[in-house]
Write a protein that holds these residues in place. Structure first.
Motif, PDB file in Angstrom:
ATOM      1  N   GLN A  81       0.819  -1.209   0.000  1.00 14.17           N
ATOM      2  CA  GLN A  81       0.000   0.000   0.000  1.00 14.17           C
ATOM      3  C   GLN A  81       0.856   1.264   0.000  1.00 14.17           C
ATOM      4  O   GLN A  81       0.337   2.373  -0.109  1.00 14.17           O
ATOM      5  N   GLN A  82       2.164   1.119   0.130  1.00 12.41           N
ATOM      6  CA  GLN A  82       3.074   2.251   0.152  1.00 12.41           C
ATOM      7  C   GLN A  82       3.631   2.521  -1.242  1.00 12.41           C
ATOM      8  O   GLN A  82       3.600   1.664  -2.120  1.00 12.41           O
ATOM      9  N   LEU A  91      11.117  -1.243 -13.871  1.00  3.92           N
ATOM     10  CA  LEU A  91      11.735  -1.468 -12.568  1.00  3.92           C
ATOM     11  C   LEU A  91      13.119  -0.855 -12.470  1.00  3.92           C
ATOM     12  O   LEU A  91      13.905  -0.887 -13.414  1.00  3.92           O
ATOM     13  N   LYS A  92      13.410  -0.289 -11.295  1.00  4.23           N
ATOM     14  CA  LYS A  92      14.731   0.241 -10.992  1.00  4.23           C
ATOM     15  C   LYS A  92      15.217  -0.368  -9.680  1.00  4.23           C
ATOM     16  O   LYS A  92      14.420  -0.804  -8.845  1.00  4.23           O
ATOM     17  N   THR A  93      16.530  -0.385  -9.513  1.00  2.00           N
ATOM     18  CA  THR A  93      17.107  -0.924  -8.284  1.00  2.00           C
ATOM     19  C   THR A  93      16.527  -0.204  -7.072  1.00  2.00           C
ATOM     20  O   THR A  93      16.484   1.029  -7.027  1.00  2.00           O
ATOM     21  N   GLY A  94      16.065  -0.983  -6.098  1.00  2.00           N
ATOM     22  CA  GLY A  94      15.472  -0.423  -4.889  1.00  2.00           C
ATOM     23  C   GLY A  94      13.959  -0.512  -4.853  1.00  2.00           C
ATOM     24  O   GLY A  94      13.349  -0.314  -3.800  1.00  2.00           O
ATOM     25  N   ASP A  95      13.343  -0.837  -5.991  1.00  2.00           N
ATOM     26  CA  ASP A  95      11.884  -1.001  -6.000  1.00  2.00           C
ATOM     27  C   ASP A  95      11.513  -2.272  -5.240  1.00  2.00           C
ATOM     28  O   ASP A  95      12.240  -3.277  -5.291  1.00  2.00           O
ATOM     29  N   LEU A  96      10.372  -2.230  -4.560  1.00  2.00           N
ATOM     30  CA  LEU A  96       9.860  -3.423  -3.897  1.00  2.00           C
ATOM     31  C   LEU A  96       9.055  -4.233  -4.908  1.00  2.00           C
ATOM     32  O   LEU A  96       8.246  -3.678  -5.657  1.00  2.00           O
ATOM     33  N   HIS A 108       4.431 -12.242  -0.407  1.00  2.00           N
ATOM     34  CA  HIS A 108       5.895 -12.210  -0.410  1.00  2.00           C
ATOM     35  C   HIS A 108       6.377 -10.902  -1.015  1.00  2.00           C
ATOM     36  O   HIS A 108       5.784 -10.394  -1.981  1.00  2.00           O
ATOM     37  N   VAL A 109       7.474 -10.355  -0.465  1.00  2.00           N
ATOM     38  CA  VAL A 109       8.036  -9.103  -0.959  1.00  2.00           C
ATOM     39  C   VAL A 109       9.555  -9.221  -1.001  1.00  2.00           C
ATOM     40  O   VAL A 109      10.173  -9.904  -0.178  1.00  2.00           O
ATOM     41  N   GLY A 110      10.151  -8.595  -1.992  1.00  2.00           N
ATOM     42  CA  GLY A 110      11.602  -8.557  -2.105  1.00  2.00           C
ATOM     43  C   GLY A 110      12.042  -7.209  -2.635  1.00  2.00           C
ATOM     44  O   GLY A 110      11.226  -6.312  -2.866  1.00  2.00           O
ATOM     45  N   ILE A 111      13.347  -7.067  -2.868  1.00  2.00           N
ATOM     46  CA  ILE A 111      13.920  -5.812  -3.340  1.00  2.00           C
ATOM     47  C   ILE A 111      14.581  -6.062  -4.690  1.00  2.00           C
ATOM     48  O   ILE A 111      15.452  -6.930  -4.818  1.00  2.00           O
ATOM     49  N   TYR A 112      14.171  -5.309  -5.690  1.00  2.00           N
ATOM     50  CA  TYR A 112      14.752  -5.443  -7.022  1.00  2.00           C
ATOM     51  C   TYR A 112      16.165  -4.858  -7.015  1.00  2.00           C
ATOM     52  O   TYR A 112      16.391  -3.758  -6.507  1.00  2.00           O
ATOM     53  N   LYS A 146       6.338  -1.618  -6.307  1.00  2.00           N
ATOM     54  CA  LYS A 146       6.119  -0.280  -5.772  1.00  2.00           C
ATOM     55  C   LYS A 146       7.463   0.425  -5.598  1.00  2.00           C
ATOM     56  O   LYS A 146       8.438  -0.175  -5.132  1.00  2.00           O
ATOM     57  N   ARG A 147       7.480   1.693  -5.985  1.00  2.00           N
ATOM     58  CA  ARG A 147       8.677   2.509  -5.780  1.00  2.00           C
ATOM     59  C   ARG A 147       8.482   3.326  -4.507  1.00  2.00           C
ATOM     60  O   ARG A 147       7.618   4.185  -4.433  1.00  2.00           O
TER      61      ARG A 147
END
Length: 301
Positions: A81-82, A91-96, A108-112, A146-147
């Motif tokens: 939701q953020q 997608l860019k580095t740091g996106d969830l 499940h969530v990770g970091i690109y 999500k960014r």
């Protein structure tokens, strides 16, 4: 004046929270990538929030972003939701990045981290790197991204090393001396930068006696400085008298011409390391406390 050791991870930002994208002006792509990779190998624990004992996927992302001064909600559903929705091809580095692994929505969530790779705390292997389009699992379970913040491509900023995450040489000495059951009663250190009153004196001297530590070009032990994974590989091999056990994994950042090649190869052949999940060993990365404990535990088995 005491010399401060620096690390390319900026950890003194203001804390942010909310729905939009934050301009993490002081944080670089290297900051988020290095911070995320620092926890590779941390075990998975459902509901866990302690990097020493285990974390779940959303606790992992929360911890990584908190190191960069950005506040995330506790669960993967709430984190979804953020920020601002981002298309997969943007997608860019740091996106969830979010996945449906349970069949009932976001779970499940990770970091690109670029090149179709993302890092997350998995139930099977703990914190590791995977391919976002993996046809065998992740690809079909991808939901969206999500960014939360914009990370810059600027130069890496120096910051004081966080010894709550990384291991100092003094800490390595204490843990090794304990594991080896060495006699640390002699605190009359021969290292000029360690006084008898130092908590590292006995351990450092005991390890010097058996040839594990010899000091730098000035004979100093440097107890308050970090240790790289390459340096630790040498220390572990010599401390535990490890020998090559057949063929071992090869890492792209440790060619046969590298000074640490034989030491890293010995660790890998003894199943003490499998690298960082991206065909690298991280030979020049500073050792985290989590990885130090994991290495010592595996050696002692």
């Amino acid at each position: 004046m005491k010399k401060k050791w620096l690390l390319p991870i900026f950890a003194s930002f203001m804390f942010f929270t909310g729905m939009g994208v934050h301009e993490a002006k002081a944080a670089t792509i290297a900051d988020i990538t290095n911070t995320a990779k620092a926890y590779i190998g941390v075990p998975y624990q459902y509901g866990g929030t302690d990097i020493k004992t285990g974390v779940d996927c959303s606790a992992y992302t929360q911890i990584v972003f908190s190191k960069l001064g950005i506040s995330l909600e506790r669960t993967s559903t709430a984190q979804y939701q953020q920020g601002t929705s981002i298309a997969k091809d943007q997608l860019k580095t740091g996106d969830l990045v979010f996945f449906n692994t349970s069949g009932s929505g976001i779970s499940h969530v990770g970091i690109y981290i670029g090149d179709s790779n993302f890092i997350s705390a998995t139930t099977s292997s703990g914190v590791k790197i995977d391919k976002i389009n993996d046809p065998y699992y992740w690809g079909s379970r991808y939901v969206g991204a999500k960014r939360i913040a914009n990370f810059t491509e600027g130069e890496v900023k120096d910051a004081e090393i966080d010894f709550s995450v990384y291991a100092s040489r003094g800490e390595v000495a204490l843990k090794l001396a304990k594991q080896l059951n060495l006699d640390t009663s002699n605190t009359n250190s021969s290292f000029p930068d360690i006084t008898p009153a130092s908590k590292y004196a006995g351990a450092a001297e005991a390890l010097k006696k058996i040839g594990v530590f010899t000091g730098d070009e000035n004979g100093k032990f440097n107890p308050g400085s970090p240790m790289t994974r390459g340096q630790l590989s040498k220390v572990l091999v010599e401390a535990f008298h490890l020998k090559q056990q057949g063929a071992a994994l090869q890492f792209v950042d440790v060619p046969s011409t590298h000074w640490a090649y034989n030491y890293v190869s010995i660790l890998a052949s003894n199943k003490i390391t499998v690298g960082k999940g991206d065909n690298t060993f991280g030979v020049n990365d500073n050792v985290t406390l989590v990885h130090l404990d994991a290495f010592i535990q595996r050696v002692a088995q």
